[in-house]
Design an enzyme around this catalytic site. Structure first.
Site, PDB file in Angstrom:
ATOM      1  N   LYS A  96       0.664  -1.401   0.217  1.00 56.01           N
ATOM      2  CA  LYS A  96       0.550   0.255   0.208  1.00 56.01           C
ATOM      3  C   LYS A  96       0.488   1.627   0.183  1.00 56.01           C
ATOM      4  O   LYS A  96       0.340   2.382   0.035  1.00 56.01           O
ATOM      5  CB  LYS A  96      -1.029   0.132   1.276  1.00 56.01           C
ATOM      6  CG  LYS A  96      -2.156  -0.997   0.788  1.00 56.01           C
ATOM      7  CD  LYS A  96      -3.430  -1.209   1.547  1.00 56.01           C
ATOM      8  CE  LYS A  96      -4.245  -1.204   1.738  1.00 56.01           C
ATOM      9  NZ  LYS A  96      -4.325  -2.822   1.811  1.00 56.01           N
ATOM     10  N   GLU A 118      -9.514   6.397   3.556  1.00 51.31           N
ATOM     11  CA  GLU A 118     -10.583   5.660   4.235  1.00 51.31           C
ATOM     12  C   GLU A 118      -9.914   4.713   4.419  1.00 51.31           C
ATOM     13  O   GLU A 118      -8.833   4.619   3.901  1.00 51.31           O
ATOM     14  CB  GLU A 118     -11.729   4.799   3.316  1.00 51.31           C
ATOM     15  CG  GLU A 118     -11.334   4.144   1.813  1.00 51.31           C
ATOM     16  CD  GLU A 118     -10.787   4.456   0.942  1.00 51.31           C
ATOM     17  OE1 GLU A 118     -10.406   5.662   0.918  1.00 51.31           O
ATOM     18  OE2 GLU A 118      -9.404   4.095   0.726  1.00 51.31           O
ATOM     19  N   SER A 389       1.300  -9.787  -0.626  1.00 55.54           N
ATOM     20  CA  SER A 389       1.622  -8.476  -0.807  1.00 55.54           C
ATOM     21  C   SER A 389       1.327  -7.680   0.350  1.00 55.54           C
ATOM     22  O   SER A 389       1.640  -6.426   0.192  1.00 55.54           O
ATOM     23  CB  SER A 389      -0.354  -8.260  -1.132  1.00 55.54           C
ATOM     24  OG  SER A 389      -0.609  -9.367  -0.098  1.00 55.54           O
TER      25      SER A 389
HETATM   26  C1  LIG Z   1      -5.642  -4.159   1.753  1.00 53.98           C
HETATM   27  C2  LIG Z   1      -4.061  -5.021   1.106  1.00 53.98           C
HETATM   28  C3  LIG Z   1      -5.087  -5.957   0.385  1.00 53.98           C
HETATM   29  C4  LIG Z   1      -5.760  -5.868  -0.494  1.00 53.98           C
HETATM   30  O1  LIG Z   1      -5.879  -4.882  -1.046  1.00 53.98           O
HETATM   31  P1  LIG Z   1      -5.858  -4.499  -3.143  1.00 53.98           P
HETATM   32  O2  LIG Z   1      -6.108  -3.109  -3.382  1.00 53.98           O
HETATM   33  O3  LIG Z   1      -6.612  -5.792  -3.549  1.00 53.98           O
HETATM   34  O4  LIG Z   1      -4.071  -5.294  -2.901  1.00 53.98           O
HETATM   35  C5  LIG Z   1      -4.098  -7.650   0.053  1.00 53.98           C
HETATM   36  N1  LIG Z   1      -2.845  -7.338   0.693  1.00 53.98           N
HETATM   37  C6  LIG Z   1      -2.708  -6.397   1.770  1.00 53.98           C
HETATM   38  C7  LIG Z   1      -1.289  -7.070   2.972  1.00 53.98           C
HETATM   39  C8  LIG Z   1      -3.468  -5.328   2.176  1.00 53.98           C
HETATM   40  O5  LIG Z   1      -2.568  -4.696   3.078  1.00 53.98           O
END
Ligand SMILES: *Cc1c(COP(=O)(O)O)cnc(C)c1O
Length: 434
Positions: A96, A118, A389
């Site tokens: 993010k 948000e 992610s």
């Molecule tokens: C917020 C988040 C997501 C989901 O958000 P996307 O916009 O779909 O990437 C996925 N993995 C992690 C670790 C997150 O913090």
């Protein structure tokens, strides 16, 4: 690290990918969206903006993140090689921050001293508050009362970073309601305020802009995989999908290749307790077309168009829609979207932790689970890249609670469960909680 922002195909003049996307917003916001679009178009070819972004991504975030061959996970799956794109290594623990830093830089460049955001679980709120602190911007984060209660630590983190957290008590007091409030704030304060949106959703130009900012993930993979495997494209890429920003960030550099050169692009949606259970967040598999937060997309909504509250084990996937470009990829067959349940994600998390010493976020664990199944399908010649992610530190308490529950459930104590657990080559769950 030098940076040029990629020039992937843009949505049409109305901000549409096929029939998805657009700008379903109050008329008062159209000038603000136009202003944002112009500022973004100017920034993305301005060396000063790009150099500053590149410097922060390198020195502050720690990019490039690793591309790591998960050898023991690969051996366990018994098929294709599984590489992990390590977005969990980024400062603040997830992808993010890539987007938040870029949007905060753009806000400063546009002369907006106040940013709003948000947040659901607090991940995007913390990343926004971090970027605002770094650049000296005032920051207000809208968060549902229910989420504030569940995520006390992230609320405190945001406050420590100097942000104001505003409690939202409308609707179900969760993410979609917080997003509505943020949009309302923006309408009122549009002159001095920049809205930092956290995923590839919302009205045009947000989905395209967030995609471009997150595509650093996939652009790095191209270079890293070329070094490691002698080819820029793997056979398949797997990423979890909430709104869809980490997935589009790793898909986009490959999505517009001719079909014969394109890897399989697979988004894992949160199937919760099962797509038929009604308790899930699988917008492609279990949603229908609708409009939310300014954009037309696949959405969990009933026959009257009311939002059906989503459910997922992972707060980050707990969003009732999916970004318009993903909807377009799904409809045109560029990417596939597969459901992965809560239980499967929990299994994926334990597997990666035990085999590689990496505790993934519960969101990312959905992708891990699917990659193991896919590795078997592709066979040993195949190469898979999974977008990891984020890291799982934030989820450890919740995982502890869930595994305790599982250990106490009648099934876990039945003779069959005990004997099948004893024969299983996989790690024993009891040891995790001990
Ligand atoms: C917020 C988040 C997501 C989901 O958000 P996307 O916009 O779909 O990437 C996925 N993995 C992690 C670790 C997150 O913090």
């Amino acid at each position: 690290m030098s940076l040029t922002l990629p020039t992937y195909p843009q949505p049409d003049a109305r901000g549409r990918y096929g029939r998805f996307g657009g700008r379903y917003v109050p008329e008062t916001l159209i000038p603000a969206l136009d202003e944002l679009e112009q500022a973004y178009n100017a920034a993305k070819t301005d060396p000063e903006f790009l150099n500053e972004l590149a410097r922060l991504l390198t020195d502050f975030v720690g990019r490039p993140s690793g591309l790591y061959l998960a050898q023991r996970l690969t051996d366990h799956a018994g098929g294709a090689k599984i590489y992990l794109k390590r977005e969990d290594q980024n400062y603040t623990g997830a992808h993010k921050i890539n987007n938040c830093l870029a949007q905060a830089l753009l806000a400063r460049r546009m002369g907006k001293r106040r940013v709003i955001a948000e947040t659901g679980a607090g991940q995007h709120g913390v990343a926004s508050a971090t970027a605002a602190a770094l650049l000296g911007l005032e920051c207000i984060v809208y968060m549902g009362a229910e989420d504030i209660r569940r995520q006390a630590m992230n609320v405190f983190r945001m406050k420590l970073l100097g942000a104001e957290v505003r409690e939202v008590t409308s609707g179900t007091s969760t993410l979609k309601d917080a997003t509505n409030e943020a949009i309302r704030d923006w309408v009122t304060n549009v002159r001095d305020t920049f809205y930092i949106l956290g995923s590839v959703v919302g009205p045009h130009p947000y989905p395209a802009m967030v995609r471009d900012f997150q595509s650093v993930i996939g652009e790095e993979v191209k270079v890293q995989l070329q070094d490691l495997e002698g080819r820029a494209a793997p056979d398949a890429i797997v990423a979890c999908v909430g709104g869809g920003s980490n997935a589009i960030g790793i898909f986009a550099p490959y999505a517009y290749l001719p079909p014969a050169q394109r890897p399989r692009l697979i988004g894992t949606e949160a199937a919760g307790e099962g797509v038929d259970s009604g308790k899930h967040a699988a917008s492609v598999a279990g949603g229908r077309i609708g409009v939310l937060h300014g954009s037309l997309m696949y959405l969990l909504n009933d026959a009257e168009g009311q939002i059906v509250p989503p459910h997922s084990i992972s707060a980050g996937l707990d969003y009732p829609g999916i970004g318009p470009e993903h909807c377009y990829y799904s409809e045109t067959g560029v990417a596939e979207y597969v459901p992965v349940t809560d239980a499967q994600a929990l299994e994926g998390l334990q597997l990666l932790t035990r085999l590689e010493g990496i505790i993934p976020a519960l969101e990312s664990a959905h992708a891990i689970y699917h990659a193991v199944q896919l590795a078997r399908e592709l066979g040993p010649e195949g190469v898979i890249v999974v977008n990891l992610s984020g890291r799982g530190d934030k989820d450890v308490a919740e995982v502890m609670r869930l595994l305790d529950l599982e250990a106490q459930s009648p099934e876990a104590q039945s003779p069959e469960a005990l004997s099948s657990a004893a024969q299983s080559p996989e790690p024993q769950r009891e040891e995790v909680t001990a």
